[in-house]
Design an enzyme around this catalytic site. Structure first.
Site, PDB file in Angstrom:
ATOM      1  CB  SER A 241      -0.959  -0.028   1.193  1.00  0.00           C
ATOM      2  OG  SER A 241      -1.953   0.961   1.081  1.00  0.00           O
ATOM      3  CD  GLU A 343      -5.405  -3.419  -5.007  1.00  0.00           C
ATOM      4  OE1 GLU A 343      -5.129  -2.405  -4.333  1.00  0.00           O
ATOM      5  OE2 GLU A 343      -4.654  -4.389  -5.138  1.00  0.00           O
ATOM      6  CG  HIS A 374      -5.450  -2.192  -0.546  1.00  0.00           C
ATOM      7  ND1 HIS A 374      -4.615  -1.778  -1.558  1.00  0.00           N
ATOM      8  CD2 HIS A 374      -4.989  -1.574   0.584  1.00  0.00           C
ATOM      9  CE1 HIS A 374      -3.719  -0.948  -1.083  1.00  0.00           C
ATOM     10  NE2 HIS A 374      -3.908  -0.826   0.218  1.00  0.00           N
TER      11      HIS A 374
END
Length: 446
Positions: A241, A343, A374
């Site tokens: 991320s 995602e 995600h």
């Protein structure tokens, strides 16, 4: 204030249970929300989405308290060791110059070594607690090493291969400790220790503090006089991320300023566009646990937290903030990207892959896992173990094969076929596309 937010959230527990019951019933008796979702993913996503919807307006302090929870799930076979070090002035240039000039050698950067042990190791540590490095009283190895003469320890390059890891959390939350379950799985799969960095978080420490700490961690690992004296080509940079975006920004900075490059980079659902300009942010929250368009949240716009409200409009497309806007991706180490097919970051990741694949000198391999969300690798979902196994493949075999092919002059400009790209029958051709695959097949040169 936090207590009030927790109380209000608790009042919604009956609603959450109702949603959870409905999703489980539908999973077994009607239709799965996504074909690849197992019951664990159905339950987890119902809980996370319900929790998200009820707490969108809550404060950053609330989220930081809630996100401490993953630290309770530290694997029993994990072996952690403090790797914190004093930050030294490195004479860095560009956007990091001012921060570098402020260093006087007194600031500590908090880092944690993670490695995967065995049940036997855990049993031995329980019998003899003095050997257990799990709870933080684990500085003995570093202290002993520092007592040995620098001339004896740090003159020759260490042959050890390690992973330098940057955690996710929108640059403003989470830590190396919250990511222990994930870094433990990565260490076990790759056979490498993980150097997990607690870089400074926003809004207390805005950009470029996080980038500066990331660069400092890499330079400390290769420092022959005051660090671990590792060969940069034995360091695989990873992140998930925001940490994935930070990893990419780090190798861009290293390239732009003529510094050594790592062996490669593995990016898990990297967040590379803080301007939220791609359409998958509009509707992916139906399946993902991230909210739609976080830039519209009054308190929790992550770009404003990371950059500051005044600087955000002019800095949000800076390549070290949003790497997707870099002028070029030439002369970077090999990059492996894993992402989920449903995602919120799907579109920006696909665009990033297309841009890197267009370069002439950087290898890119993209794995998009069908119906995954995600950073799905951190959860017990259907394809998570396959993704972690793929990371292990690249760390153990793929990267050495690439290095061998570089030496033999056999490298093409891409290690992976992009959507709508014509079939390539070369030595790096893949037998599936990112949009239909469950498990990527690798075909590497001998």
């Amino acid at each position: 204030m936090i207590a009030q937010e927790i109380y209000k959230t608790a009042l919604h527990i009956p609603t959450s249970l109702g949603r959870l019951t409905s999703e489980v019933f539908s999973h077994f008796f009607v239709q799965r929300k996504k074909p690849q979702w197992n019951i664990q993913q159905t339950v987890m996503m119902a809980f996370l989405q319900s929790f998200r919807d009820q707490t969108l307006t809550n404060s950053l302090e609330f989220w930081r308290v809630m996100l401490i929870a993953p630290t309770w799930l530290t694997p029993l076979t994990s072996k952690t060791q403090d790797g914190s070090f004093h930050v030294r002035r490195r004479h860095l240039h560009g956007i990091l110059r001012e921060l570098d000039q402020q260093e006087d050698g007194s600031r500590m950067l908090q880092v944690e070594w993670m490695s995967a042990g065995t049940i036997l190791d855990r049993c031995q540590s329980m019998i003899n607690p003095g050997t257990d490095t799990k709870q933080g009283d684990n500085n003995d190895i570093d202290k002993t090493r520092k007592q040995i003469s620098t001339a004896l320890v740090l003159r020759s390059r260490s042959p050890e291969k390690i992973i330098l890891y940057f955690h996710g959390g929108a640059y403003c939350a989470m830590s190396a400790q919250t990511h222990r379950t994930l870094t433990h799985k990565i260490s076990k799969s790759t056979g490498r220790r993980v150097f997990s960095v607690n870089y400074r978080l926003a809004p207390e420490h805005k950009f470029p503090c996080g980038l500066y700490d990331a660069v400092q961690a890499f330079l400390y690992l290769i420092d022959a006089d005051h660090g671990y004296c590792l060969d940069p080509k034995n360091i695989l940079i990873m992140g998930d991320s925001a940490g994935g975006g930070l990893a990419l920004a780090t190798i861009l900075y290293l390239r732009d300023h003529g510094l050594p490059q790592p062996e490669g980079a593995v990016l898990l659902s990297p967040w590379v566009d803080l301007s939220f300009s791609f359409p998958s942010w509009d509707n992916a929250s139906v399946y993902d646990y991230l909210p739609n368009n976080p830039d519209r949240l009054p308190k929790m716009n992550p770009a404003n937290l990371y950059l500051g409200t005044e600087r955000a409009p002019s800095m949000v497309r800076h390549p070290y903030v949003s790497p997707i806007f870099a002028d070029n991706f030439e002369n970077l180490p090999p990059i492996i990207i894993q992402s989920g097919g449903c995602e919120s970051l799907r579109d920006e990741i696909r665009d990033l892959v297309t841009k890197i694949a267009a370069s002439k000198t950087t290898l890119i391999h993209h794995e998009e896992y069908e119906d995954m969300v995600h950073v799905f690798q951190a959860f017990p979902f259907g394809l998570s173990s396959e993704a972690i196994a793929s990371i292990g493949f690249w760390a153990r075999y793929g990267m050495p094969m690439i290095s061998n092919s570089v030496a033999r002059g056999l490298l093409p400009n891409s290690v992976g076929r992009q959507p709508n790209q014509e079939t390539d029958d070369g030595p790096f051709a893949l037998r599936s596309t990112p949009h239909t695959m469950r498990r990527r097949l690798h075909s590497m040169p001998c």
